[in-house]
Design a protein around this motif. Sequence first.
Motif, mmCIF file in Angstrom:
data_model
loop_
_atom_site.group_PDB
_atom_site.id
_atom_site.type_symbol
_atom_site.label_atom_id
_atom_site.label_comp_id
_atom_site.label_asym_id
_atom_site.label_seq_id
_atom_site.Cartn_x
_atom_site.Cartn_y
_atom_site.Cartn_z
ATOM 1 N N ASN A 49 2.697 32.700 -36.016
ATOM 2 C CA ASN A 49 2.331 31.438 -35.378
ATOM 3 C C ASN A 49 1.042 31.588 -34.600
ATOM 4 O OD1 ASN A 49 4.538 30.087 -36.402
ATOM 5 N ND2 ASN A 49 5.830 30.531 -34.636
ATOM 6 N N ARG A 50 0.932 32.706 -33.882
ATOM 7 C CA ARG A 50 -0.307 32.946 -33.132
ATOM 8 C C ARG A 50 -1.477 33.094 -34.087
ATOM 9 N NH1 ARG A 50 3.127 36.240 -29.959
ATOM 10 N NH2 ARG A 50 2.455 38.099 -31.086
ATOM 11 N N LYS A 51 -1.212 33.735 -35.218
ATOM 12 C CA LYS A 51 -2.257 33.911 -36.214
ATOM 13 C C LYS A 51 -2.707 32.574 -36.759
ATOM 14 C CE LYS A 51 -3.196 36.365 -40.542
ATOM 15 N NZ LYS A 51 -2.638 37.259 -41.568
ATOM 16 N N ASP A 52 -1.741 31.676 -37.024
ATOM 17 C CA ASP A 52 -2.085 30.349 -37.522
ATOM 18 C C ASP A 52 -2.930 29.596 -36.521
ATOM 19 O OD1 ASP A 52 -0.708 30.846 -39.810
ATOM 20 O OD2 ASP A 52 1.135 29.838 -39.170
ATOM 21 N N ARG A 53 -2.649 29.791 -35.228
ATOM 22 C CA ARG A 53 -3.401 29.066 -34.204
ATOM 23 C C ARG A 53 -4.791 29.635 -34.015
ATOM 24 N NH1 ARG A 53 1.639 29.068 -31.430
ATOM 25 N NH2 ARG A 53 0.996 30.910 -30.290
ATOM 26 N N SER A 54 -4.960 30.949 -34.227
ATOM 27 C CA SER A 54 -6.207 31.585 -33.852
ATOM 28 C C SER A 54 -7.172 31.776 -35.013
ATOM 29 C CB SER A 54 -5.925 32.952 -33.202
ATOM 30 O OG SER A 54 -5.244 33.796 -34.116
ATOM 31 N N GLU A 55 -6.680 31.793 -36.257
ATOM 32 C CA GLU A 55 -7.555 32.079 -37.376
ATOM 33 C C GLU A 55 -8.010 30.779 -38.048
ATOM 34 O OE1 GLU A 55 -6.113 34.806 -40.193
ATOM 35 O OE2 GLU A 55 -6.096 36.515 -38.808
ATOM 36 N N PRO A 56 -9.303 30.676 -38.360
ATOM 37 C CA PRO A 56 -9.806 29.477 -39.050
ATOM 38 C C PRO A 56 -9.423 29.487 -40.518
ATOM 39 C CG PRO A 56 -11.565 31.078 -38.762
ATOM 40 C CD PRO A 56 -10.370 31.635 -38.033
ATOM 41 N N ASP A 57 -9.429 28.318 -41.130
ATOM 42 C CA ASP A 57 -9.148 28.246 -42.560
ATOM 43 C C ASP A 57 -10.423 28.130 -43.392
ATOM 44 O OD1 ASP A 57 -9.727 25.728 -41.656
ATOM 45 O OD2 ASP A 57 -8.098 24.719 -42.713
ATOM 46 N N TYR A 58 -11.551 27.723 -42.768
ATOM 47 C CA TYR A 58 -12.813 27.742 -43.476
ATOM 48 C C TYR A 58 -13.953 27.654 -42.481
ATOM 49 C CZ TYR A 58 -13.163 22.631 -42.892
ATOM 50 O OH TYR A 58 -13.239 21.367 -42.365
ATOM 51 N N TYR A 59 -15.132 28.006 -42.937
ATOM 52 C CA TYR A 59 -16.329 27.854 -42.110
ATOM 53 C C TYR A 59 -17.520 27.551 -43.021
ATOM 54 C CZ TYR A 59 -17.584 32.620 -43.524
ATOM 55 O OH TYR A 59 -17.893 33.738 -44.260
ATOM 56 N N VAL A 60 -18.561 26.966 -42.417
ATOM 57 C CA VAL A 60 -19.773 26.590 -43.145
ATOM 58 C C VAL A 60 -20.969 27.145 -42.388
ATOM 59 C CG1 VAL A 60 -21.157 24.698 -44.060
ATOM 60 C CG2 VAL A 60 -18.659 24.465 -43.947
ATOM 61 N N GLU A 61 -21.845 27.835 -43.083
ATOM 62 C CA GLU A 61 -23.054 28.391 -42.481
ATOM 63 C C GLU A 61 -24.203 27.397 -42.596
ATOM 64 O OE1 GLU A 61 -23.238 31.258 -40.996
ATOM 65 O OE2 GLU A 61 -21.608 32.531 -41.730
ATOM 66 N N GLN A 62 -25.013 27.328 -41.522
ATOM 67 C CA GLN A 62 -26.244 26.528 -41.533
ATOM 68 C C GLN A 62 -25.989 25.113 -42.056
ATOM 69 O OE1 GLN A 62 -28.934 27.728 -40.094
ATOM 70 N NE2 GLN A 62 -28.041 29.772 -39.823
ATOM 71 N N PHE A 63 -25.105 24.411 -41.386
ATOM 72 C CA PHE A 63 -24.706 23.086 -41.853
ATOM 73 C C PHE A 63 -25.596 21.998 -41.241
ATOM 74 C CE2 PHE A 63 -22.652 23.369 -37.798
ATOM 75 C CZ PHE A 63 -22.597 22.071 -37.324
ATOM 76 N N ASN A 64 -25.563 20.818 -41.865
ATOM 77 C CA ASN A 64 -26.326 19.657 -41.408
ATOM 78 C C ASN A 64 -25.462 18.428 -41.659
ATOM 79 O OD1 ASN A 64 -28.144 17.555 -40.951
ATOM 80 N ND2 ASN A 64 -29.878 18.734 -41.733
ATOM 81 N N PHE A 65 -25.096 17.725 -40.573
ATOM 82 C CA PHE A 65 -24.171 16.603 -40.688
ATOM 83 C C PHE A 65 -24.787 15.379 -40.028
ATOM 84 C CE2 PHE A 65 -20.691 14.130 -38.689
ATOM 85 C CZ PHE A 65 -20.011 13.752 -39.826
ATOM 86 N N VAL A 66 -24.717 14.226 -40.700
ATOM 87 C CA VAL A 66 -25.299 12.983 -40.186
ATOM 88 C C VAL A 66 -24.201 11.934 -40.079
ATOM 89 C CG1 VAL A 66 -27.002 11.166 -40.566
ATOM 90 C CG2 VAL A 66 -27.524 13.525 -41.222
ATOM 91 N N ARG A 67 -24.195 11.196 -38.976
ATOM 92 C CA ARG A 67 -23.221 10.123 -38.796
ATOM 93 C C ARG A 67 -23.822 9.009 -37.944
ATOM 94 N NH1 ARG A 67 -18.394 10.765 -34.795
ATOM 95 N NH2 ARG A 67 -18.769 8.539 -34.799
ATOM 96 N N LEU A 68 -23.193 7.835 -37.991
ATOM 97 C CA LEU A 68 -23.566 6.702 -37.160
ATOM 98 C C LEU A 68 -22.578 6.581 -36.008
ATOM 99 C CD1 LEU A 68 -24.415 3.938 -39.791
ATOM 100 C CD2 LEU A 68 -26.034 5.167 -38.342
ATOM 101 N N SER A 69 -23.057 6.066 -34.885
ATOM 102 C CA SER A 69 -22.158 5.776 -33.781
ATOM 103 C C SER A 69 -21.283 4.586 -34.149
ATOM 104 C CB SER A 69 -22.944 5.460 -32.503
ATOM 105 O OG SER A 69 -23.654 4.241 -32.659
#
Length: 205
Positions: free
Chosen positions: A39-59
């Motif tokens: 359970n602690r492992k599930d809470r602490s370990e990520p399931d994915y990551y992205v390097e050098q990302f760029n995200f655009v959104r509107l308010s």
Amino acid sequence: MTADRIRVWLGVALLGLIMLGSFWVYEVMRRQVDDDANNRKDRSEPDYYVEQFNFVRLSQSKQTNYRVTGDRLIHFPQEDEFEIVQPRIVGIDQEKTPMTIRADRAIVKQKIQEKPESKAEDQIHLRGNVQVERSNSKLGSHLTMSTKALTLFPDTERMRTAEAVTLTTPRANLNAIGMEADNSSQKIRLLSKVQISIAPPGASK
């Protein structure tokens, strides 16, 4: 079978039951520890990551375009949160006035409802060497701000902090503890221990 042998076998049987019971208790405890560790492992370990990302959104008001970049974007499934390493947030409003925000790291929490009557919205918690810079425009002069921590509400274009802040404009330096700001209305509220230093007209900073 004599009484002595019966007592011996009863003793052996009792010892065997005690050993089996001890083994069972050990197994239950071991499985509990393993489950807790998982359970602690599930809470602490990520399931994915992205390097050098760029995200655009509107308010939410559709009036401001936000671009979020960073060295790494990490997702933690248990909390459904994102951590950004070296985040950089650039907001462009309808007046084409950019506002740039940098920090060492950020935690993105999605659809948080702070009060029962309030609407759920995203939050970006910036931590470490937070720097905010807003360019000069007809709505206001060039402004920079620095603090240790800052919470952004991109949907409603607000920000706030309970930490010490330093704001600098071409003619003034402001220091305070705590700040609330509304980018859409161009209003900043300093909460306590406010100190202002204003340069006289024509003086160079």
